[in-house]
Design a protein around this motif. Sequence first.
Motif, PDB file in Angstrom:
ATOM      1  N   LYS A  35       0.831  -1.212   0.000  1.00 28.08           N
ATOM      2  CA  LYS A  35       0.000   0.000   0.000  1.00 28.08           C
ATOM      3  C   LYS A  35       0.864   1.260   0.000  1.00 28.08           C
ATOM      4  O   LYS A  35       0.537   2.240  -0.668  1.00 28.08           O
ATOM      5  N   LEU A  36       1.980   1.234   0.736  1.00 31.60           N
ATOM      6  CA  LEU A  36       2.890   2.382   0.740  1.00 31.60           C
ATOM      7  C   LEU A  36       3.498   2.572  -0.648  1.00 31.60           C
ATOM      8  O   LEU A  36       3.584   3.702  -1.141  1.00 31.60           O
ATOM      9  N   ASN A  37       3.870   1.493  -1.292  1.00 36.91           N
ATOM     10  CA  ASN A  37       4.410   1.562  -2.651  1.00 36.91           C
ATOM     11  C   ASN A  37       3.375   2.146  -3.613  1.00 36.91           C
ATOM     12  O   ASN A  37       3.699   2.984  -4.448  1.00 36.91           O
ATOM     13  N   HIS A  38       2.131   1.751  -3.487  1.00 35.65           N
ATOM     14  CA  HIS A  38       1.047   2.291  -4.320  1.00 35.65           C
ATOM     15  C   HIS A  38       0.890   3.798  -4.071  1.00 35.65           C
ATOM     16  O   HIS A  38       0.707   4.579  -5.005  1.00 35.65           O
ATOM     17  N   PHE A  39       0.987   4.194  -2.806  1.00 32.61           N
ATOM     18  CA  PHE A  39       0.895   5.615  -2.444  1.00 32.61           C
ATOM     19  C   PHE A  39       2.028   6.406  -3.112  1.00 32.61           C
ATOM     20  O   PHE A  39       1.801   7.462  -3.698  1.00 32.61           O
ATOM     21  N   PHE A  40       3.264   5.888  -3.040  1.00 30.00           N
ATOM     22  CA  PHE A  40       4.397   6.560  -3.684  1.00 30.00           C
ATOM     23  C   PHE A  40       4.147   6.717  -5.178  1.00 30.00           C
ATOM     24  O   PHE A  40       4.399   7.771  -5.752  1.00 30.00           O
ATOM     25  N   PHE A  41       3.678   5.664  -5.806  1.00 32.62           N
ATOM     26  CA  PHE A  41       3.396   5.683  -7.241  1.00 32.62           C
ATOM     27  C   PHE A  41       2.423   6.818  -7.571  1.00 32.62           C
ATOM     28  O   PHE A  41       2.656   7.608  -8.477  1.00 32.62           O
ATOM     29  N   ASP A  42       1.343   6.925  -6.814  1.00 32.23           N
ATOM     30  CA  ASP A  42       0.349   7.964  -7.065  1.00 32.23           C
ATOM     31  C   ASP A  42       0.909   9.363  -6.806  1.00 32.23           C
ATOM     32  O   ASP A  42       0.669  10.286  -7.588  1.00 32.23           O
ATOM     33  N   ILE A  43       1.653   9.524  -5.736  1.00 37.76           N
ATOM     34  CA  ILE A  43       2.220  10.830  -5.396  1.00 37.76           C
ATOM     35  C   ILE A  43       3.216  11.279  -6.456  1.00 37.76           C
ATOM     36  O   ILE A  43       3.178  12.419  -6.932  1.00 37.76           O
ATOM     37  N   PHE A  44       4.134  10.399  -6.860  1.00 35.92           N
ATOM     38  CA  PHE A  44       5.153  10.792  -7.838  1.00 35.92           C
ATOM     39  C   PHE A  44       4.549  11.062  -9.207  1.00 35.92           C
ATOM     40  O   PHE A  44       5.040  11.887  -9.950  1.00 35.92           O
ATOM     41  N   ARG A  45       3.504  10.352  -9.546  1.00 37.34           N
ATOM     42  CA  ARG A  45       2.867  10.578 -10.844  1.00 37.34           C
ATOM     43  C   ARG A  45       2.106  11.897 -10.846  1.00 37.34           C
ATOM     44  O   ARG A  45       2.049  12.588 -11.861  1.00 37.34           O
ATOM     45  N   GLY A  46       1.506  12.269  -9.721  1.00 37.66           N
ATOM     46  CA  GLY A  46       0.652  13.447  -9.693  1.00 37.66           C
ATOM     47  C   GLY A  46       1.334  14.745  -9.313  1.00 37.66           C
ATOM     48  O   GLY A  46       0.700  15.802  -9.334  1.00 37.66           O
ATOM     49  N   THR A  47       2.600  14.686  -8.942  1.00 43.01           N
ATOM     50  CA  THR A  47       3.306  15.900  -8.528  1.00 43.01           C
ATOM     51  C   THR A  47       4.601  16.038  -9.328  1.00 43.01           C
ATOM     52  O   THR A  47       5.061  15.087  -9.946  1.00 43.01           O
ATOM     53  N   LYS A  48       5.176  17.232  -9.283  1.00 44.62           N
ATOM     54  CA  LYS A  48       6.409  17.475 -10.039  1.00 44.62           C
ATOM     55  C   LYS A  48       7.643  17.548  -9.151  1.00 44.62           C
ATOM     56  O   LYS A  48       8.714  17.129  -9.546  1.00 44.62           O
ATOM     57  N   ASN A  49       7.521  18.123  -7.972  1.00 45.88           N
ATOM     58  CA  ASN A  49       8.695  18.439  -7.164  1.00 45.88           C
ATOM     59  C   ASN A  49       8.602  17.903  -5.749  1.00 45.88           C
ATOM     60  O   ASN A  49       9.094  18.520  -4.815  1.00 45.88           O
ATOM     61  N   VAL A  50       7.972  16.765  -5.565  1.00 43.60           N
ATOM     62  CA  VAL A  50       7.850  16.184  -4.233  1.00 43.60           C
ATOM     63  C   VAL A  50       8.893  15.089  -4.074  1.00 43.60           C
ATOM     64  O   VAL A  50       9.066  14.240  -4.936  1.00 43.60           O
ATOM     65  N   LYS A  51       9.599  15.132  -2.966  1.00 42.87           N
ATOM     66  CA  LYS A  51      10.552  14.092  -2.592  1.00 42.87           C
ATOM     67  C   LYS A  51      10.020  13.436  -1.317  1.00 42.87           C
ATOM     68  O   LYS A  51       9.351  14.065  -0.516  1.00 42.87           O
TER      69      LYS A  51
END
Length: 187
Positions: A35-51
Motif C-alpha cells: 500500500k505504501l508503494n502504491h501511495f508513492f506511485f500515485d504521489i510521484f505521478r501526480g506531482t512534479k517536485n515532491v521528494k
Amino acid sequence: VYEECCGNIIKVFHETHALISINAREMNSETAITKLNHFFFDIFRGTKNVKVIVACLDGPFASSSNLRNERHFSLAPLDFKSSVILFGRLCRHVSRRRCQTVHTSSELADLLVNEGNEKLHYEDDCRSKRSSDLFVLVGEGIPASILAAAEKMTGEDYDKLIRIGKKPEFRTNLTSRAQIDKELKRL
C-alpha cells in the motif's frame, strides 16, 4: 477514502517543492508495504517536485545492525525493460490522457521493449538504433538519469518516445555494403 486523501495531497503539492517524511516503523506486513508503494506511485505521478524520505528503524525495512548507519551500494545499470518500467513509474505523462494505448509502466515496457531485448544494457553492442534511441530517452539504465529524464520529459518528447516505440525493430547481421547489396538483390 484513499482516493480522496491522495487526491487532496496531489492537489496541494502538484506544483510545489515539498519533502514528505514517512515513519514506516510500524509497517511490518507485506500488505502495508504494498500500500505504501502504491501511495508513492500515485504521489510521484501526480506531482512534479515532491521528494519522500522513509524513516524506518525496525521492521522489515531495517535490521538491528544498520539502525543508524548509512550504507553504500555499488549498483550496475538497469537492463532495458527495468529502465523503461522505472521511467514509466516516474514519468507524469504515462496516463490514460496522454496516450490511448499506454496507461501504465508495464504497458510502456510492452510497447518499447521488443521480445529478446529485455535484458539489454546500454553498453551492449547488439542494440539496434531503435533500442539505442529509446534507451537514451529513458536514462540509459542509470536510476538517477532515469529520474531526471522522467522529470524533464515534455509532452512532445513523450509523444516522440511513443512514436519511436511504435516503429518496428530492424536488425541485420550484414556488416558490409557488399553484403547489403547482395541481400537486396536476393530479395
